[in-house]
Design a protein around this motif. Structure first.
Motif, mmCIF file in Angstrom:
data_model
loop_
_atom_site.group_PDB
_atom_site.id
_atom_site.type_symbol
_atom_site.label_atom_id
_atom_site.label_comp_id
_atom_site.label_asym_id
_atom_site.label_seq_id
_atom_site.Cartn_x
_atom_site.Cartn_y
_atom_site.Cartn_z
ATOM 1 N N GLY A 44 3.891 1.435 14.527
ATOM 2 C CA GLY A 44 2.594 1.486 13.862
ATOM 3 C C GLY A 44 2.186 0.149 13.284
ATOM 4 N N ALA A 45 3.079 -0.464 12.514
ATOM 5 C CA ALA A 45 2.733 -1.707 11.829
ATOM 6 C C ALA A 45 3.960 -2.578 11.617
ATOM 7 C CB ALA A 45 2.080 -1.409 10.484
ATOM 8 N N TYR A 46 3.721 -3.874 11.598
ATOM 9 C CA TYR A 46 4.775 -4.857 11.321
ATOM 10 C C TYR A 46 4.240 -5.856 10.309
ATOM 11 C CZ TYR A 46 7.682 -8.999 11.866
ATOM 12 O OH TYR A 46 8.493 -10.075 11.616
ATOM 13 N N GLY A 47 4.973 -6.035 9.183
ATOM 14 C CA GLY A 47 4.640 -7.062 8.202
ATOM 15 C C GLY A 47 3.512 -6.680 7.259
ATOM 16 N N GLY A 48 3.223 -7.569 6.324
ATOM 17 C CA GLY A 48 2.108 -7.420 5.402
ATOM 18 C C GLY A 48 2.195 -6.202 4.504
ATOM 19 N N GLY A 70 7.351 4.056 12.711
ATOM 20 C CA GLY A 70 6.060 3.926 12.034
ATOM 21 C C GLY A 70 5.779 2.523 11.550
ATOM 22 N N GLY A 71 6.809 1.840 11.065
ATOM 23 C CA GLY A 71 6.602 0.488 10.560
ATOM 24 C C GLY A 71 7.901 -0.262 10.344
ATOM 25 N N TYR A 72 7.808 -1.577 10.373
ATOM 26 C CA TYR A 72 8.971 -2.438 10.192
ATOM 27 C C TYR A 72 8.561 -3.655 9.366
ATOM 28 C CZ TYR A 72 12.977 -5.405 11.167
ATOM 29 O OH TYR A 72 14.090 -6.192 11.034
ATOM 30 N N GLY A 73 9.383 -3.981 8.355
ATOM 31 C CA GLY A 73 9.180 -5.216 7.595
ATOM 32 C C GLY A 73 7.874 -5.276 6.835
ATOM 33 N N ALA A 74 7.390 -4.127 6.353
ATOM 34 C CA ALA A 74 6.111 -4.071 5.660
ATOM 35 C C ALA A 74 6.279 -3.451 4.280
ATOM 36 C CB ALA A 74 5.113 -3.253 6.481
ATOM 37 N N THR A 75 5.233 -3.577 3.467
ATOM 38 C CA THR A 75 5.154 -2.871 2.199
ATOM 39 C C THR A 75 4.106 -1.775 2.356
ATOM 40 O OG1 THR A 75 5.754 -4.823 0.912
ATOM 41 C CG2 THR A 75 4.608 -3.075 -0.257
ATOM 42 N N PHE A 76 4.508 -0.531 2.091
ATOM 43 C CA PHE A 76 3.611 0.616 2.198
ATOM 44 C C PHE A 76 3.348 1.167 0.809
ATOM 45 C CE2 PHE A 76 5.792 0.334 6.232
ATOM 46 C CZ PHE A 76 4.785 0.581 7.159
ATOM 47 N N HIS A 112 6.881 -6.376 18.265
ATOM 48 C CA HIS A 112 6.675 -5.560 17.077
ATOM 49 C C HIS A 112 5.189 -5.385 16.777
ATOM 50 C CE1 HIS A 112 10.901 -6.502 16.361
ATOM 51 N NE2 HIS A 112 10.912 -5.625 15.377
ATOM 52 N N GLY A 113 4.870 -4.322 16.029
ATOM 53 C CA GLY A 113 3.508 -4.154 15.516
ATOM 54 C C GLY A 113 2.482 -3.753 16.546
ATOM 55 N N ALA A 114 2.690 -2.634 17.211
ATOM 56 C CA ALA A 114 1.761 -2.189 18.256
ATOM 57 C C ALA A 114 0.405 -1.773 17.704
ATOM 58 C CB ALA A 114 2.378 -1.038 19.056
ATOM 59 N N GLY A 115 0.390 -1.199 16.499
ATOM 60 C CA GLY A 115 -0.883 -0.827 15.882
ATOM 61 C C GLY A 115 -1.500 -1.979 15.120
ATOM 62 N N ALA A 116 -0.689 -2.617 14.296
ATOM 63 C CA ALA A 116 -1.149 -3.767 13.509
ATOM 64 C C ALA A 116 0.023 -4.707 13.274
ATOM 65 C CB ALA A 116 -1.727 -3.319 12.175
ATOM 66 N N ARG A 118 -1.898 -0.008 2.622
ATOM 67 C CA ARG A 118 -2.203 0.783 1.426
ATOM 68 C C ARG A 118 -3.132 1.949 1.790
ATOM 69 N NH1 ARG A 118 -2.407 -0.595 -4.112
ATOM 70 N NH2 ARG A 118 -1.983 -2.757 -3.582
ATOM 71 N N ASN A 119 -2.842 3.129 1.189
ATOM 72 C CA ASN A 119 -3.703 4.313 1.349
ATOM 73 C C ASN A 119 -4.038 4.599 2.808
ATOM 74 O OD1 ASN A 119 -3.899 4.693 -1.472
ATOM 75 N ND2 ASN A 119 -5.504 3.141 -1.572
ATOM 76 N N SER A 120 -3.056 4.558 3.655
ATOM 77 C CA SER A 120 -3.276 4.751 5.085
ATOM 78 C C SER A 120 -2.356 5.830 5.640
ATOM 79 C CB SER A 120 -3.041 3.427 5.832
ATOM 80 O OG SER A 120 -3.994 2.461 5.432
ATOM 81 N N THR A 121 -2.707 6.339 6.805
ATOM 82 C CA THR A 121 -1.886 7.310 7.516
ATOM 83 C C THR A 121 -1.290 6.634 8.736
ATOM 84 O OG1 THR A 121 -3.230 9.159 6.771
ATOM 85 C CG2 THR A 121 -1.878 9.516 8.740
ATOM 86 N N ILE A 122 0.034 6.714 8.851
ATOM 87 C CA ILE A 122 0.770 6.127 9.967
ATOM 88 C C ILE A 122 1.371 7.316 10.722
ATOM 89 C CG2 ILE A 122 2.518 4.428 10.613
ATOM 90 C CD1 ILE A 122 0.325 3.337 8.670
ATOM 91 N N ALA A 123 0.843 7.656 11.901
ATOM 92 C CA ALA A 123 1.238 8.903 12.558
ATOM 93 C C ALA A 123 1.438 8.755 14.061
ATOM 94 C CB ALA A 123 0.178 9.977 12.298
ATOM 95 N N ASN A 124 2.468 9.434 14.551
ATOM 96 C CA ASN A 124 2.736 9.552 15.990
ATOM 97 C C ASN A 124 2.932 8.209 16.692
ATOM 98 O OD1 ASN A 124 2.473 12.450 16.014
ATOM 99 N ND2 ASN A 124 0.283 12.097 15.725
ATOM 100 N N ASN A 125 3.601 7.281 16.037
ATOM 101 C CA ASN A 125 3.909 5.982 16.620
ATOM 102 C C ASN A 125 5.373 5.941 17.019
ATOM 103 O OD1 ASN A 125 1.282 4.590 15.948
ATOM 104 N ND2 ASN A 125 1.920 5.283 13.928
ATOM 105 N N SER A 126 5.739 4.979 17.862
ATOM 106 C CA SER A 126 7.143 4.893 18.266
ATOM 107 C C SER A 126 7.587 3.451 18.467
ATOM 108 C CB SER A 126 7.374 5.674 19.565
ATOM 109 O OG SER A 126 6.655 5.100 20.628
ATOM 110 N N ALA A 127 8.897 3.270 18.297
ATOM 111 C CA ALA A 127 9.563 2.005 18.597
ATOM 112 C C ALA A 127 10.518 2.315 19.746
ATOM 113 C CB ALA A 127 10.319 1.491 17.390
#
Length: 186
Positions: free
Chosen positions: A57-61, A80-86, A29-33, A64-73
């Motif tokens: 894009g992101a996992y966990g944590g 774009g993300g799993y198990g996070a707060t956006f 998980h979390g290829a970007g962050a 804020r104020n970010s762009t999550i684009a063109n990511n894949s699982a």
């Protein structure tokens, strides 16, 4: 990896990937962050990353104020993300890629979103692909536009506890184009 109580701000995180071996959550998980529960990423762009399992894009944590684009699982959930707060994020053009079994949340899965925009996200193209924008998540004051899935084009199995979301132009190939969620609108 963004560690405990650490903050990352103002960067572009691009073209990251995860391992196809090792721990399911630790390495898939979390290829970007990959964020520790108390970590924060803000004012960043996370793009073109691909996770073997989920959270492209992101996992966990918290993000804020970010762009999550063109990511894949590739094989599970949360393109774009799993198990996070956006918070106040733009989550656009992310996808789950698994074409043979379940994959949920083209945009996000198992997450909490506040004031976010989810657009042009896709949950696979085979059956059992649910929630183009979001799956198994909580959304507060979000905008959903043109998300695609086999079922629940905008959202699937989400909890809108206090919600002021708008949804326009969503596509679903089976039931419930807009949402399949228990909702309480206040």
């Amino acid at each position: 990896y963004v560690g405990t109580n650490a903050q990352l701000s103002g960067f572009t995180l691009a073209s990251g990937g995860t391992s196809s071996t090792g721990g399911y959550f630790d390495e898939g998980h979390g290829a970007g962050a990959w964020l520790a529960p108390t970590a924060l990423v803000s004012n960043c762009i996370i793009r073109n990353c691909s996770a073997y399992v989920g959270g492209g894009g992101a996992y966990g944590g918290t993000i804020r104020n970010s762009t999550i684009a063109n990511n894949s699982a590739q094989y599970a959930e949360g393109g774009g993300g799993y198990g996070a707060t956006f918070i106040d994020c733009t989550i656009v053009s992310n996808a789950t890629q698994n074409l043979s079994s379940s994959g949920t949340g083209g945009g996000v899965s198992a997450s909490v979103l506040h004031g976010c925009t989810l657009a042009w996200n896709r949950a696979g193209s085979a059956s059992l692909q649910w929630g183009g924008g979001a799956a198994n998540s909580q959304l507060f004051g979000c905008t959903l536009r043109t998300n695609v899935a086999e079922s629940g084009g905008a959202t699937y199995d989400c909890s809108f506890v206090v919600m002021d979301c708008t949804s326009a132009t969503v596509f679903s190939f089976q039931e419930s184009a807009a949402t399949w969620c228990p909702a309480l609108f206040l």
